[in-house]
Design a protein around this motif. Structure first.
Motif, mmCIF file in Angstrom:
data_model
loop_
_atom_site.group_PDB
_atom_site.id
_atom_site.type_symbol
_atom_site.label_atom_id
_atom_site.label_comp_id
_atom_site.label_asym_id
_atom_site.label_seq_id
_atom_site.Cartn_x
_atom_site.Cartn_y
_atom_site.Cartn_z
ATOM 1 N N TYR A 165 0.683 -1.170 -0.140
ATOM 2 C CA TYR A 165 -0.002 -0.048 0.024
ATOM 3 C C TYR A 165 0.663 1.096 -0.105
ATOM 4 O O TYR A 165 0.424 2.387 -0.119
ATOM 5 C CB TYR A 165 -0.822 -0.057 1.319
ATOM 6 C CG TYR A 165 -2.144 -1.010 0.949
ATOM 7 C CD1 TYR A 165 -3.249 -0.249 0.370
ATOM 8 C CD2 TYR A 165 -2.403 -2.052 1.611
ATOM 9 C CE1 TYR A 165 -4.534 -0.758 0.370
ATOM 10 C CE2 TYR A 165 -3.472 -2.815 1.680
ATOM 11 C CZ TYR A 165 -4.363 -2.217 0.744
ATOM 12 O OH TYR A 165 -5.841 -2.859 0.662
ATOM 13 N N HIS A 166 2.455 1.009 0.296
ATOM 14 C CA HIS A 166 3.150 2.348 0.415
ATOM 15 C C HIS A 166 2.732 3.110 1.436
ATOM 16 O O HIS A 166 2.294 4.429 1.237
ATOM 17 C CB HIS A 166 3.033 3.152 -1.160
ATOM 18 C CG HIS A 166 3.446 2.330 -2.211
ATOM 19 N ND1 HIS A 166 4.748 1.852 -2.492
ATOM 20 C CD2 HIS A 166 2.819 1.964 -3.474
ATOM 21 C CE1 HIS A 166 4.816 1.248 -3.536
ATOM 22 N NE2 HIS A 166 3.640 1.034 -4.310
ATOM 23 N N SER A 167 2.230 2.473 2.511
ATOM 24 C CA SER A 167 1.709 3.185 3.721
ATOM 25 C C SER A 167 2.743 4.095 4.298
ATOM 26 O O SER A 167 3.848 3.893 4.181
ATOM 27 C CB SER A 167 1.480 2.100 4.920
ATOM 28 O OG SER A 167 0.527 1.063 4.378
ATOM 29 N N LYS A 168 2.151 5.267 4.745
ATOM 30 C CA LYS A 168 3.099 6.437 5.431
ATOM 31 C C LYS A 168 3.338 5.927 6.607
ATOM 32 O O LYS A 168 4.635 6.185 7.242
ATOM 33 C CB LYS A 168 2.294 7.674 5.672
ATOM 34 C CG LYS A 168 1.796 8.271 4.115
ATOM 35 C CD LYS A 168 0.977 9.393 4.537
ATOM 36 C CE LYS A 168 0.451 9.746 3.090
ATOM 37 N NZ LYS A 168 -0.939 10.549 3.325
ATOM 38 N N THR B 95 -5.506 -3.800 9.847
ATOM 39 C CA THR B 95 -6.004 -2.962 8.839
ATOM 40 C C THR B 95 -4.873 -2.333 7.858
ATOM 41 O O THR B 95 -3.682 -2.179 8.341
ATOM 42 C CB THR B 95 -6.484 -1.612 9.582
ATOM 43 O OG1 THR B 95 -5.778 -1.183 10.719
ATOM 44 C CG2 THR B 95 -7.922 -2.342 10.580
ATOM 45 N N ALA B 96 -5.104 -2.083 6.826
ATOM 46 C CA ALA B 96 -4.230 -1.509 5.763
ATOM 47 C C ALA B 96 -4.800 -0.543 4.946
ATOM 48 O O ALA B 96 -5.692 -0.664 4.455
ATOM 49 C CB ALA B 96 -3.751 -2.924 4.831
ATOM 50 N N GLY B 97 -3.906 0.264 4.429
ATOM 51 C CA GLY B 97 -4.074 1.275 3.672
ATOM 52 C C GLY B 97 -2.891 2.407 3.295
ATOM 53 O O GLY B 97 -1.911 2.157 3.829
ATOM 54 N N GLU B 98 -3.236 3.346 2.614
ATOM 55 C CA GLU B 98 -1.964 4.302 2.317
ATOM 56 C C GLU B 98 -1.434 5.231 3.708
ATOM 57 O O GLU B 98 -0.392 5.383 3.697
ATOM 58 C CB GLU B 98 -2.435 5.389 1.301
ATOM 59 C CG GLU B 98 -2.397 4.857 -0.132
ATOM 60 C CD GLU B 98 -2.967 5.860 -1.309
ATOM 61 O OE1 GLU B 98 -2.768 7.015 -0.878
ATOM 62 O OE2 GLU B 98 -3.168 5.485 -2.303
#
Length: 365
Positions: free
Chosen positions: A56-59, A286-289
């Motif tokens: 996700y290239h999560s911050k 949980t996963a996201g940008e």
């Protein structure tokens, strides 16, 4: 999750704490070098969130954490004021489980407070000190309740229950072996927060040579395992000295070092596995940008309560949960692609969350 590390002096307790937390608790070859409890926060290593974070290239990637509390070494008579006395015991009343470090190695350079290595004797010494401490707490409660118990039926019932626990402890038994099917008694028992009611994980501290076969050829480890099996405890084998060396290495060097030793998992990995198992815990993700994160919950938790771990509004306004296994999500590269393959479920309030579920909660407040 909060774990309290206890043991006799010079069993490798603070060395283990240092290696787990890199927090630099003082460690020396004499009793009581750890006078105040040392606290360290450790991230739970989790390959799943690392991979999802990359996808996700999560911050931000946030692992679950464990808080370790290292307590000053106990000695025989601590509950009566010997050594540092009882001053440290309040620090472990709030932990979820106790990690009891037991010396299973011979080393003439490291003194033993009782003059010789005997793992079962050491366990018994600690158990008695914890029992004495529990009795002290219980007797205080009984003294407060005694007057009310004469006039109030509920207070009288609780006082009678406390007398049963006192008798149980005085016979040398741990509080966790008390059995009650009465709901009131179960609630009272939980509120007492007795040390001997807590789950215990034994860390059998061995020399380097005993790591290869996971302590199978070490007679003291065998005895600790037999004892733990009878008492419903977890055991893992560790070399605190080796863990201290591993703690200084980066991830790649650590793996190479473990391979050279013929060991598949570090002590921290073993301890995390044992603690999750004995406490009945698991993680959903949980996963996201913005963030990929692991959340620790009790096994058997339903979707709304899992949502509540993130925010109380999520639980209160829970509508549905979009759920996909992390392996499927990684394989197909996005939630949309996994959804197209029919791998994403829309789950309601009765859904029991599984370890490794990646969840997107739908809620309305």
């Amino acid at each position: 999750m909060k774990l309290g590390i206890i043991g006799l002096p010079n069993v490798g307790k603070s060395t283990l704490f240092n290696s787990l937390t890199k927090a630099g608790a003082e460690s020396a070859n004499y009793p009581f070098c750890t006078i105040d409890p040392n606290v360290g926060i450790v991230a739970v290593p989790d390959e799943r969130i690392r991979l999802l974070g990359e996808m996700y290239h999560s911050k931000k990637v946030t692992p679950a954490v464990i808080e370790f509390v290292d307590i000053a070494g106990l000695v025989r008579g601590a509950s009566k004021g010997e050594g540092l006395g009882n001053q440290f015991l309040s620090h472990i009343r709030e932990v979820d489980a106790i990690v009891h470090v037991v010396r299973c190695f011979e080393d003439s350079n490291v003194i033993h407070v009782d003059g010789s290595v005997d793992a079962l004797r050491d366990i018994e010494t600690i158990n008695f000190e914890l029992i004495f401490s529990d009795l002290e707490i219980l007797e205080r409660r009984m003294a407060k309740l005694s007057k009310t118990a004469r006039m109030d039926k509920t207070a009288g019932k609780e006082y009678t229950f406390q007398e049963r626990i006192k008798e149980h402890l005085e016979s040398g038994k741990l509080a966790k072996s008390m059995v009650t099917e009465d709901e009131d008694e179960a609630l009272w028992f939980a509120s007492y927060n007795l040390l001997t009611a807590k789950p215990v994980i034994f860390a059998a501290n061995v020399g380097e040579d005993d790591l290869k076969d996971d302590g199978a050829s070490n007679p003291w480890v065998s005895k600790v395992r037999e004892y733990a099996a009878r008492e419903g405890c977890e055991v893992f084998v560790i070399s605190a000295q080796i863990e201290e060396e591993i703690a200084e290495l980066d991830e790649e060097e650590k793996q190479l070092f473990l391979e050279e030793l013929g060991v598949s998992r570090s002590g921290l990995d073993k301890l995390i596995g044992a603690s999750y198992h004995i406490l009945g815990l698991q993680s959903f993700l949980t996963a996201g940008e913005d963030e990929t994160r692991a959340w620790t919950i009790k096994t058997g938790t339903k979707a709304p309560q899992a949502a509540g771990k993130i925010h109380s509004d999520f639980e209160r306004g829970f509508i549905k949960a979009e759920v996909v296994n992390y392996k499927d999500l990684l394989e197909y590269g996005s939630l949309a692609a996994a959804r197209e393959k029919g791998l994403v479920g829309m789950e309601g309030k009765d859904y029991v969350v599984k370890d490794g579920d990646v969840i997107l909660f739908r809620f309305n407040v």
